[in-house]
Enzyme design. Structure first.
Site, mmCIF file in Angstrom:
data_model
loop_
_atom_site.group_PDB
_atom_site.id
_atom_site.type_symbol
_atom_site.label_atom_id
_atom_site.label_comp_id
_atom_site.label_asym_id
_atom_site.label_seq_id
_atom_site.Cartn_x
_atom_site.Cartn_y
_atom_site.Cartn_z
ATOM 1 N N LYS A 180 0.804 -1.242 0.000
ATOM 2 C CA LYS A 180 0.000 0.000 0.000
ATOM 3 C C LYS A 180 0.835 1.289 0.000
ATOM 4 O O LYS A 180 0.361 2.327 -0.436
ATOM 5 C CB LYS A 180 -0.941 0.017 1.212
ATOM 6 C CG LYS A 180 -2.094 -0.966 1.101
ATOM 7 C CD LYS A 180 -3.067 -0.793 2.247
ATOM 8 C CE LYS A 180 -4.120 -1.879 2.211
ATOM 9 N NZ LYS A 180 -5.177 -1.688 3.188
ATOM 10 N N ASP B 233 -10.071 2.712 2.199
ATOM 11 C CA ASP B 233 -10.206 1.966 3.464
ATOM 12 C C ASP B 233 -10.942 2.800 4.515
ATOM 13 O O ASP B 233 -11.864 2.314 5.172
ATOM 14 C CB ASP B 233 -8.829 1.567 4.011
ATOM 15 C CG ASP B 233 -8.184 0.450 3.210
ATOM 16 O OD1 ASP B 233 -8.923 -0.395 2.665
ATOM 17 O OD2 ASP B 233 -6.941 0.411 3.143
#
Ligand code: ATR
Length: 270
Positions: free
Chosen positions: A64, A100
């Site tokens: 990420k 997220d």
């Protein structure tokens, strides 16, 4: 259109199952695959994705942050968080996003309702915490409180929050309507609790971002103290729905996505 999730390891990812169920429900002939990319191969990522002709992809552990060097641009949110879980490929350009945090907040709003006056405490100050704090700061008028084991973790936070040490939590916990655990503590049995569930607000909502297992030890303890609990399943579902919206502009069938993931989790836990 074609999509994927990249990570390492990736075999157990539920993203392909979830996205395919959504495509089917929306009558879309789209593809979504899981691509195992070890860190040692990551330098080839633009070639790998280019050869597959993907329109977008999700990024999961451990890539990420690493993906950022390969992007052409990124959203303000992803920049502030310093992590990307969604890439949109547009005319060969790669734009990074982070869904997220928004995923967690969309799910929380569906469960809790209006968050604008809620007093919220997040436990942990890592990547997940930062994403959730950023997304929450867009929907609540109150300053978000964040408690962490080491205070040095707050050094790279750009967001205005109220920082606390985890050791302070026992004395401040009664102030909060919502408490969100983003640490891995309390995932398994036999671990000490990250906080005490004594002296909480009567109607407090206790959340964990973990969904495997669906009920962590942290949530079990909270439930034993009569707290309402909320696990990380919706965060997973809604981050997928938000990614899909970025790629296609379309809304997802949340119920279908949740059912297929929930069924799979129930099958594998028995
Ligand atoms: P993620 O992306 O899931 O947030 P991370 O960035 O590695 O993962 O962050 C993990 C968080 O869990 C951190 O806040 C970490 O606290 P420190 O900054 O003090 O390391 C917290 N954490 C991990 N293990 C912990 C433990 N045993 N007790 C308390 N906090 C813990």
């Amino acid at each position: 259109m074609k999509f994927a999730v990249i990570g390492h390891p990736i075999d157990h990812s539920l993203s392909p199952l979830m996205h395919h169920a959504n495509f089917k429900s929306l009558n879309l002939d789209y593809g979504y695959e899981a691509l195992n990319i070890p860190p040692t191969h990551f330098r080839h990522i633009r070639d790998i994705i280019g050869e597959k002709g993907l329109d977008g992809f999700n990024v999961t552990i451990p890539h990420k942050e690493r993906i950022i060097d390969y992007l052409d641009d990124m959203s303000d949110e992803a920049r502030a968080i310093g992590a990307v879980n969604t890439v949109k490929v547009e005319n060969g350009k790669w734009i990074g996003y982070n869904t997220d945090g928004t995923g967690f907040v969309k799910g929380l709003q569906a469960q809790y309702g209006d968050l604008s006056h809620a007093h919220i405490l997040i436990l942990g100050a890592g990547g997940a915490s930062k994403g959730i704090a950023y997304a929450l700061s867009q929907v609540t008028e109150n300053t978000i409180s964040v408690a962490n084991r080491s205070m040095s973790r707050f050094n790279d936070w750009q967001l205005e929050i109220q920082p606390y040490s985890l050791t302070d939590v026992a004395s401040i916990a009664h102030q909060f309507d919502i408490i969100i655990n983003t640490t891995p503590v309390g995932m398994h049995q036999s671990e000490d609790s990250v906080m005490s569930f004594e002296q909480l607000k009567k109607d407090v909502l206790v959340c964990d971002i973990i969904y495997i297992p669906l009920q962590t030890t942290f949530l079990k303890e909270a439930a034993q103290k009569q707290c309402t609990t909320y696990n990380g399943l919706d965060m997973f579902i809604y981050q997928g729905a938000e990614s899909f919206k970025i790629w296609t502009g379309l809304e997802s069938d949340i119920t279908t996505m949740r059912n297929v993931v929930l069924n799979k989790l129930k099958q594998t836990s028995t």
